[in-house]
Structure formats: C-alpha cells, structure tokens
Design a protein around this motif. Sequence first.
Motif, PDB file in Angstrom:
ATOM      1  N   GLY A 153      -0.582  39.828 -34.377  1.00  0.00           N
ATOM      2  CA  GLY A 153       0.166  39.544 -35.600  1.00  0.00           C
ATOM      3  C   GLY A 153       0.693  38.123 -35.624  1.00  0.00           C
ATOM      4  O   GLY A 153       1.233  37.636 -34.638  1.00  0.00           O
ATOM      5  N   TYR A 154       0.547  37.485 -36.773  1.00  0.00           N
ATOM      6  CA  TYR A 154       0.949  36.087 -36.924  1.00  0.00           C
ATOM      7  C   TYR A 154       2.448  35.984 -37.196  1.00  0.00           C
ATOM      8  O   TYR A 154       3.028  36.917 -37.752  1.00  0.00           O
ATOM      9  CB  TYR A 154       0.141  35.439 -38.047  1.00  0.00           C
ATOM     10  N   PRO A 155       3.049  34.847 -36.772  1.00  0.00           N
ATOM     11  CA  PRO A 155       2.454  33.670 -36.125  1.00  0.00           C
ATOM     12  C   PRO A 155       2.140  33.945 -34.653  1.00  0.00           C
ATOM     13  O   PRO A 155       2.819  34.750 -34.001  1.00  0.00           O
ATOM     14  CB  PRO A 155       3.539  32.605 -36.258  1.00  0.00           C
ATOM     15  N   VAL A 156       1.104  33.255 -34.153  1.00  0.00           N
ATOM     16  CA  VAL A 156       0.742  33.367 -32.743  1.00  0.00           C
ATOM     17  C   VAL A 156       0.762  31.983 -32.116  1.00  0.00           C
ATOM     18  O   VAL A 156       0.709  30.956 -32.798  1.00  0.00           O
ATOM     19  CB  VAL A 156      -0.657  33.998 -32.546  1.00  0.00           C
ATOM     20  N   LEU A 157       0.814  31.992 -30.801  1.00  0.00           N
ATOM     21  CA  LEU A 157       0.805  30.752 -30.030  1.00  0.00           C
ATOM     22  C   LEU A 157      -0.450  30.723 -29.177  1.00  0.00           C
ATOM     23  O   LEU A 157      -0.696  31.639 -28.387  1.00  0.00           O
ATOM     24  CB  LEU A 157       2.043  30.681 -29.136  1.00  0.00           C
ATOM     25  N   ILE A 158      -1.269  29.681 -29.369  1.00  0.00           N
ATOM     26  CA  ILE A 158      -2.434  29.450 -28.507  1.00  0.00           C
ATOM     27  C   ILE A 158      -1.982  28.542 -27.372  1.00  0.00           C
ATOM     28  O   ILE A 158      -1.400  27.486 -27.619  1.00  0.00           O
ATOM     29  CB  ILE A 158      -3.586  28.786 -29.288  1.00  0.00           C
ATOM     30  N   LYS A 159      -2.253  28.920 -26.122  1.00  0.00           N
ATOM     31  CA  LYS A 159      -1.804  28.122 -24.982  1.00  0.00           C
ATOM     32  C   LYS A 159      -2.943  27.940 -23.996  1.00  0.00           C
ATOM     33  O   LYS A 159      -3.687  28.885 -23.706  1.00  0.00           O
ATOM     34  CB  LYS A 159      -0.634  28.811 -24.264  1.00  0.00           C
ATOM     35  N   GLU A 173       0.087  29.741 -37.962  1.00  0.00           N
ATOM     36  CA  GLU A 173       0.910  30.518 -38.895  1.00  0.00           C
ATOM     37  C   GLU A 173       0.107  31.568 -39.654  1.00  0.00           C
ATOM     38  O   GLU A 173       0.643  32.600 -40.043  1.00  0.00           O
ATOM     39  CB  GLU A 173       1.579  29.578 -39.900  1.00  0.00           C
ATOM     40  N   GLN A 174      -1.208  31.296 -39.891  1.00  0.00           N
ATOM     41  CA  GLN A 174      -2.002  32.210 -40.708  1.00  0.00           C
ATOM     42  C   GLN A 174      -3.438  32.262 -40.194  1.00  0.00           C
ATOM     43  O   GLN A 174      -3.920  31.313 -39.563  1.00  0.00           O
ATOM     44  CB  GLN A 174      -1.979  31.768 -42.163  1.00  0.00           C
ATOM     45  N   PRO A 175      -4.129  33.369 -40.452  1.00  0.00           N
ATOM     46  CA  PRO A 175      -5.484  33.561 -39.911  1.00  0.00           C
ATOM     47  C   PRO A 175      -6.462  32.446 -40.276  1.00  0.00           C
ATOM     48  O   PRO A 175      -7.321  32.091 -39.470  1.00  0.00           O
ATOM     49  CB  PRO A 175      -5.912  34.900 -40.523  1.00  0.00           C
ATOM     50  N   ALA A 176      -6.331  31.868 -41.458  1.00  0.00           N
ATOM     51  CA  ALA A 176      -7.299  30.856 -41.894  1.00  0.00           C
ATOM     52  C   ALA A 176      -7.299  29.614 -41.007  1.00  0.00           C
ATOM     53  O   ALA A 176      -8.287  28.880 -40.955  1.00  0.00           O
ATOM     54  CB  ALA A 176      -7.002  30.454 -43.341  1.00  0.00           C
ATOM     55  N   GLN A 181      -7.434  25.422 -35.061  1.00  0.00           N
ATOM     56  CA  GLN A 181      -6.406  25.178 -34.044  1.00  0.00           C
ATOM     57  C   GLN A 181      -6.905  25.550 -32.645  1.00  0.00           C
ATOM     58  O   GLN A 181      -6.567  24.878 -31.663  1.00  0.00           O
ATOM     59  CB  GLN A 181      -5.144  25.970 -34.370  1.00  0.00           C
ATOM     60  N   LEU A 182      -7.705  26.599 -32.554  1.00  0.00           N
ATOM     61  CA  LEU A 182      -8.274  26.974 -31.255  1.00  0.00           C
ATOM     62  C   LEU A 182      -9.180  25.867 -30.737  1.00  0.00           C
ATOM     63  O   LEU A 182      -9.111  25.491 -29.558  1.00  0.00           O
ATOM     64  CB  LEU A 182      -9.056  28.283 -31.383  1.00  0.00           C
ATOM     65  N   TYR A 203       4.225  34.549 -31.269  1.00  0.00           N
ATOM     66  CA  TYR A 203       5.157  33.431 -31.362  1.00  0.00           C
ATOM     67  C   TYR A 203       6.507  33.966 -31.815  1.00  0.00           C
ATOM     68  O   TYR A 203       6.648  34.478 -32.931  1.00  0.00           O
ATOM     69  CB  TYR A 203       4.628  32.384 -32.340  1.00  0.00           C
ATOM     70  N   LEU A 204       7.503  33.879 -30.946  1.00  0.00           N
ATOM     71  CA  LEU A 204       8.821  34.410 -31.250  1.00  0.00           C
ATOM     72  C   LEU A 204       9.598  33.445 -32.138  1.00  0.00           C
ATOM     73  O   LEU A 204       9.497  32.224 -31.988  1.00  0.00           O
ATOM     74  CB  LEU A 204       9.604  34.654 -29.955  1.00  0.00           C
ATOM     75  N   ILE A 205      10.399  33.983 -33.035  1.00  0.00           N
ATOM     76  CA  ILE A 205      11.188  33.185 -33.965  1.00  0.00           C
ATOM     77  C   ILE A 205      12.554  32.880 -33.343  1.00  0.00           C
ATOM     78  O   ILE A 205      13.228  33.762 -32.820  1.00  0.00           O
ATOM     79  CB  ILE A 205      11.379  33.929 -35.305  1.00  0.00           C
TER      80      ILE A 205
END
Length: 669
Positions: A153-159, A173-176, A181-182, A203-205
């Motif tokens: 579920g968005y938002p996610v963090l790529i690390k 922030e969004q699937p598109a 970003q990856l 991604y925690l708020i």
Amino acid sequence: MTIRTLLIANRGEIACRIARTARRLGIRTIAVYSEADADSLHVASCDEAWPIGAAPARDSYLRGDVILDVAKRAGADAIHPGYGFLSENAAFAKACAKAGIIFVGPPASAIEAMGSKSAAKQLMEKARVPLVPGYHGDKQDAAFLERQANRIGYPVLIKASAGGGGKGMKVVEQPADFATQLASAKREAAASFGDEQMLIEKYLIRPRHIEIQIFADSHGNCVSLFERDCSVQRRHQKVIEEAPAPGMTEARRREMGDAAVAAAKAISYVGAGTVEFIVDAGGDFFFMEMNTRLQVEHPVTEAITGLDLVEWQLHVAAGESLPLAQQDLGINGHAFEARLYAEDPSRDFVPQTGRLAALRFPDAGVRIDTGVREGDTVSVHYDPMIAKLIVHGADRAQALDRLSRALEATKIAGLATNIGFLAALARHPAFAAGDVHTGFIGEHEADLLPPARPAEDTHLALAALAFMADRKRQAEDSAARSGDPSSPWNRVDGWRLNDDAHHSLRFRDGEDERVVTLHFRRNGFVLDLPGGSVPAQLLADENGDMIVTLDGVRRTATVIRDGLDYWVLPGAGQPNRRLSLIDPVLEAEAMAEGAGARFTAPMPGKIVQVLITAGAKVAKGAALIVMEAMKMEHTIAAPADGTVAELHYGTGDLVEEGAELLRFEAAKG
C-alpha cells in the motif's frame, strides 16, 4: 595496547578525528591520500602519508588491495576504516585478518550479516525484533517488486539493500511513479555500492528516526550508549542530530537499548555499531538497519557520555574488554550536531564545488570536526560535507541556544552552503519544542526555505564599504611603490580634479542588478541605496572583519572578497549574501558574444540517462537528461513547452560545471 602504528584508510574529517585520538594515545598514524587530497588537512594531521591513486574513490580509497599493501610496507599494526568507503566491506576485513593486520571494526561475519538490509531484516524477524511491513527478499524482478508495493500500500519506500546516506532511496506516492523511481534507485545504488538489490517498505507518516549506539567487545560484553535522534533529514540524509532524543522516557530508552544489544549479540558483534529504528507517531519502534561502523553523528554521544568512542574502538580492537559496564554509564546534559555542507538549499540542496574563500569557526563553546581549511577546494569526487559543529549544554534549551550562536558566528564564503538553512532550523519554534520527525523540513519548508528576496540595504552598504576598503589598500600599496607617495593621484578620499566626488557601483544580486552610489564626505560617505540615502563610516577593516556606522548605528560585520564576488556576512541574525561586482569591461565582452537560452550542467558530473532525442517536442516539466554527481541523481527538466533543438552529450559522457547540455527552443505563443 598492541596497536603502535595505525593506518587510517579514509579522508576528511573522520581521518582527522581518528588521528587526534591516536596521537593522544601515543599511536603513530599513517594517512593515505588520492591525487586530489595531496595537500589536504588529513594528510597534514598524520605522522606520515602515502599516495594510493587517482582522485575517484574507486581508484584510491576503495582500493583495499593498495591500502593493505601500504599498511604492510609502512609497518602498520592496524587499519581504521573510519566510515564510508571500506568501513563495511567484509572482504576487506577478511583481507586484513589474513594479512595479520587488525581491522578496527567488527568481524567480517557481522558485516556480512548486516551488510544487506534484506538479509538483516530477515535475521531480525527470526529474532522477533519488530519490522516495518515490507518485502525484504531476494526476488528482484521489477514487476514482482511493483506487485509487492501494491500489496503493502502506498506510499512506499524503495531502499537499496546495501545502501546508506539516502543514496538509492526513493519515496513513491502513487503506483504510476513506481517503475521510474525503481530504475533511478537502482542506478544510484549501483553507482554508490556496486549492488542494485532493493527492498520495499511501507512509508510511515511523521515517523522519527532514532538510533542506539552500541559497543561490544570480544569477551561477550555489550552495552548501549543510549540514543540519538536523527529525524531532521533532507533527501533521507541527516542534517541535525541530537542526544538524547527529546521526549524519550526511561522505560522506552531501556526497551530500545535492550533490543539493540540483543541485535548485536545475535551476530556476535564486536566494536562500535549503531542499530537504527523508525518510530511511529504512537511510539512503536521498528528495526531499520544496523550500521557496522562508527557513525558520522557519534560526537553527540561522546558529548553526553564524556567518552571517546575512537579510543574505545582501539582498546576493543586490541583485544581488551570494554572500559565500562552498563551500570557505569549515564547521560549528562544534551548535545547537538549540525552538518555543514557545500550545497544550495534553494536549488533542492544540489551539491556545490569550489574553493573555500573563507572558513572561520567560533573559538569557544563548540567542537568542530572538519577535514578542510580556508583556501581548500570542495571536489566533485567526494561527499560535500565541510564540517560538523557539535555543542553541549546542561539541557536541550541551553544546547540549542549554543548551536544557534555557533552557526551565526561561523564565517564561510566562496560557494553556496547550507549554513543559513541550519541557522533557520535551529531557530524554528517547532524544532525548539522537540516536534521533530523525518518530514520536518518538508512540513516547514515555507519557513526554512523562503522565496528569494532582494539583498537588503545593509548588504549593499557593506559591500560598497568593503569595495572602498580594497581601493584604499590598493592605493596605499601603489603609493608606497611609486616615486611620489604624497601625490594626490594616489588618494582615495574623494579628491577629484574637476569631477564630482562619488562612485557608482553595480552589483549582481542573483538575477537582478543593484546600484549603490557612494558620495565622499569629510568624515565618511553618503550611500544612495534602494531604500534611501544614509551616512556611513568605515572605522576599521582587518581581513574582512569590519567596524562601520550606518545611519549613526555602529556595527560589526564581515565581508569576504573573492574575485568580483563580495560575500556579505552581516551577523545579528541577518542572512548572508553574495553580491557580484559588475565589471563594465567584462560585461561588454559578454554582451558582444551574444546570449541565448542554455541548459547547463549545475555541477561536474556524468550523464546517466538521455530521455529525449534531438528534434523532440516536449511539454513543460518533462524530464530531459539525468545527471549523476556526488553519487546523487539530478534531473534536468523542460522549463516550458518547446523543442529540443540539439543534444550535446550522450549517456555515459562526463561534463564539467556550466557545460551546455542541449539547446532548447521554447514554443512561441
């Protein structure tokens, strides 16, 4: 202690910091240096220094084989890797052990266990350490990772699995936006760590970033040296750190400390390490990663504990037990560390390169860790951090006041830095209240990064008076060398033959031009400024430190001249400003050459992606070229609808700062 000679396999402020402790302990130190660092401060700080290769880190500071060869030939008992470069390189730690040289750090097995964020999270999951929801596995197909992001579920963090310092890290922030970003995160990770494996997390708020400093020896002892709050970040890189964390209860401190010690013991850790947690708004904490090395922010822990962590590292590396047990450790007061970077906050913190025309720190009340001096050059090849300012106080309020004063008293010129941004952070009421989280800068962006404003009259007045101080010195030198020192032609007091006694000075202020007319008077000047005319006097000027009166008010300020640039540091809480004197001759030459819209490289770097072709029609905001500089990616975008008329560089090309990347023609109408 069996360490008699220590090779420091690093550069910059950490190499200087290690050298200070080693010297105090009577240990001989050996520096290594690249071609770019031959005259650097860390070289001068050690007893001897050896060259190891060309400027790029991959050809010098990342050459473990070359560094080991130097250690053998120089007779080093141990190698301290500092942080970054080889500090978390398990292969290098193994090579040191094989060569019979002490590696001042954890065993290779511990580095391997925590070196992959994915593997570390799997290990912590087995140890029942709480984890942020996410995917930490080895399957790296882009479509699969996107499905995992959708599941989380968005938002996610790529690390980046092997990453650190915010490199290879993207918030989606969004699937598109996921695929783009990856790809960018993978390129950054490959360039920085040689490993493009990724993990995906929720991604925690408004989370906080709190880390625990641990220390372990080879005899089974492990302690927590308490927490640091590193929540205030830009681009996932820490800006200001503090210890202890504001609002931390004793119960939560023990709970997090116990979890960090348990994590270290699970991998038979030895030496200094940091277990990093992310804390949500409800106070629950989750394991993020473990840094198997000394951290950049370790001085705040030293300040509140009274310990020298490098000294502890050397004792432990020599096989000794920890100097103190957990019950002997306590917290004294509060400490802050601010990272001074060569970067432009007004341009999304883009790194800067150039010569430090001035670099002067307060003499008392602040610890300065730096690897550069006034006159040194900040290079494109390495991290753009100039220094760390560390302060300590009896409580948080006192420490924060000392930090604000130290930042305002620091004098730096020659290139854009974040000094004003740091000062604004330290003065912000929400920061003073301890309301910190990883989105703090974004939340308060309007306060911390206000729109550019014209230079104030004070800036212009000080620059004009500095110009006259320069003219006076030049005239005095010319008179001393002339055959007639008393000639009126050598005077700069306004004497003219059949001429009005005034100067009109034109300064470039960002994109604008400002004019100051300076009229000579018997006891000083009258300055015509945008806001009106004011009387002024130049009472003293020594090395840019001026005493002046403006409209009857006496004040001190600093103006550093670097070529045609006047760096005005007015003090008294006013922002610093660069004003460039417009030379009429040079301006005429520039106008004769003609001018046109140009897309230039904001800094030296490498073209990693060209997203358009010559002749392509693009919309405003479209990404055109992606550059990599200082291990971060920077996207050049279209400022308006138009056509890319010419492309001057391709993927893989190296470009200098100011190089014209392409020619763009805006759409008419």
